[in-house]
Scaffold this active site. Structure first.
Site, PDB file in Angstrom:
ATOM      1  N   THR A  18       0.847  -1.200   0.000  1.00  0.00           N
ATOM      2  CA  THR A  18       0.000   0.000   0.000  1.00  0.00           C
ATOM      3  C   THR A  18       0.880   1.247   0.000  1.00  0.00           C
ATOM      4  O   THR A  18       2.064   1.174  -0.339  1.00  0.00           O
ATOM      5  CB  THR A  18      -0.985  -0.050   1.192  1.00  0.00           C
ATOM      6  OG1 THR A  18      -1.945   0.993   1.068  1.00  0.00           O
ATOM      7  CG2 THR A  18      -0.277   0.080   2.537  1.00  0.00           C
ATOM      8  N   ASN A  19       0.324   2.395   0.352  1.00  0.00           N
ATOM      9  CA  ASN A  19       1.093   3.651   0.390  1.00  0.00           C
ATOM     10  C   ASN A  19       0.582   4.525   1.533  1.00  0.00           C
ATOM     11  O   ASN A  19      -0.327   4.128   2.252  1.00  0.00           O
ATOM     12  CB  ASN A  19       0.995   4.357  -0.963  1.00  0.00           C
ATOM     13  CG  ASN A  19      -0.440   4.641  -1.339  1.00  0.00           C
ATOM     14  OD1 ASN A  19      -1.126   5.424  -0.691  1.00  0.00           O
ATOM     15  ND2 ASN A  19      -0.930   3.966  -2.385  1.00  0.00           N
ATOM     16  N   HIS A  20       1.146   5.730   1.657  1.00  0.00           N
ATOM     17  CA  HIS A  20       0.859   6.584   2.821  1.00  0.00           C
ATOM     18  C   HIS A  20      -0.426   7.416   2.713  1.00  0.00           C
ATOM     19  O   HIS A  20      -0.680   8.253   3.569  1.00  0.00           O
ATOM     20  CB  HIS A  20       2.019   7.551   3.058  1.00  0.00           C
ATOM     21  CG  HIS A  20       3.249   6.886   3.584  1.00  0.00           C
ATOM     22  ND1 HIS A  20       3.275   6.245   4.798  1.00  0.00           N
ATOM     23  CD2 HIS A  20       4.488   6.770   3.064  1.00  0.00           C
ATOM     24  CE1 HIS A  20       4.493   5.765   5.002  1.00  0.00           C
ATOM     25  NE2 HIS A  20       5.237   6.057   3.963  1.00  0.00           N
ATOM     26  N   SER A  21      -1.199   7.256   1.658  1.00  0.00           N
ATOM     27  CA  SER A  21      -2.394   8.098   1.507  1.00  0.00           C
ATOM     28  C   SER A  21      -3.374   7.879   2.663  1.00  0.00           C
ATOM     29  O   SER A  21      -3.669   6.743   3.041  1.00  0.00           O
ATOM     30  CB  SER A  21      -3.086   7.770   0.185  1.00  0.00           C
ATOM     31  OG  SER A  21      -4.329   8.433   0.120  1.00  0.00           O
ATOM     32  N   ALA A  85      -4.614   7.456  -4.352  1.00  0.00           N
ATOM     33  CA  ALA A  85      -3.227   7.029  -4.581  1.00  0.00           C
ATOM     34  C   ALA A  85      -3.284   5.544  -4.938  1.00  0.00           C
ATOM     35  O   ALA A  85      -3.285   4.674  -4.064  1.00  0.00           O
ATOM     36  CB  ALA A  85      -2.396   7.256  -3.333  1.00  0.00           C
TER      37      ALA A  85
END
Ligand code: C5P
Length: 206
Positions: A18-21, A85
């Protein structure tokens, strides 16, 4: 239609990429549009945020789920704001059982996901699409390239080089870019940025 938040790409039953969004910017935009009287559907990846009042929310997990929901919801939309994102790559294989550790190194094969903004751009007709570009370098030229490649009406550029901009902050510093103009906004709260985006969308739809 507003897309928001991160996507989750499963590796096995207990792990994902995943990512930091956090979804804050997209949720603020959905809220600003609903307050102006728009009928808003928010296609959202996993976040810890409350659904803004008057907004219909469709929860999704992976980039593929988000693509399917966005295509379906775009059918009856006048405008799409692509704030999510989305993972650019997803594991080629998802293991049925938890992957065991063995060697010192572990290689993962990934394949490209669908670019939702690009796909909606191909079929948009008279509908409008606003995209985002989060850049760390060559900000202006990368954003302009995305504007034309994805057939967007406007792109909201934010640079991770700006203090107080990007993931998790309650503030953002953005530049609006369309085919003929460029407007650099000061550091504002995400709700103020959302208001300015909603104003631009209203003008696009006139
Ligand atoms: O190419 P890049 O990921 O930088 O483009 C960002 C813009 O494209 C954002 O508006 C983002 O929501 C959208 N996007 C998308 N689907 C993807 C990748 C990006 O809708 N798979």
């Amino acid at each position: 239609l507003v897309t928001a938040g991160p996507t989750q790409e499963a590796l096995d039953p207990v792990r994902y990429l995943t990512n930091h969004s956090t979804g804050k910017m997209g949720y603020a935009i959905a809220d600003a549009l609903a307050k102006r009287g728009a009928e808003v559907v928010l296609v959202s990846g996993k976040t810890s945020l409350a659904t803004p009042q008057g907004v219909r929310r469709v929860d999704v997990c992976s980039a593929e789920d988000m693509y399917e929901a966005a295509v379906e919801e775009f059918e009856s939309a006048d405008c799409a704001v692509m704030c999510a994102a989305v993972a650019d790559y997803t594991p080629v294989e998802v293991a049925d059982t938890k992957i065991k550790k063995s060697d010192a190194e572990f290689t993962l094969s990934l394949r490209k996901t669908k670019d939702i903004a690009l796909e909606l751009g191909k079929i948009k007709g008279e509908r409008k699409i606003v995209g985002f570009a989060l850049e760390t370098d060559n900000e202006q030229s990368n954003a302009e390239e995305k504007l034309s490649k994805k057939n967007l009406d406007m792109i909201v550029l934010n640079s991770l080089r700006d203090e107080g901009a990007g993931f998790g902050h309650d503030t953002n510093k953005v530049t609006f870019i369309d085919a003929s103009h460029r407007e650099e906004l000061p550091l504002l709260s995400k709700s103020e940025v959302a208001e300015r985006i909603a104003e631009r969308i209203e003008a696009l739809l006139k």
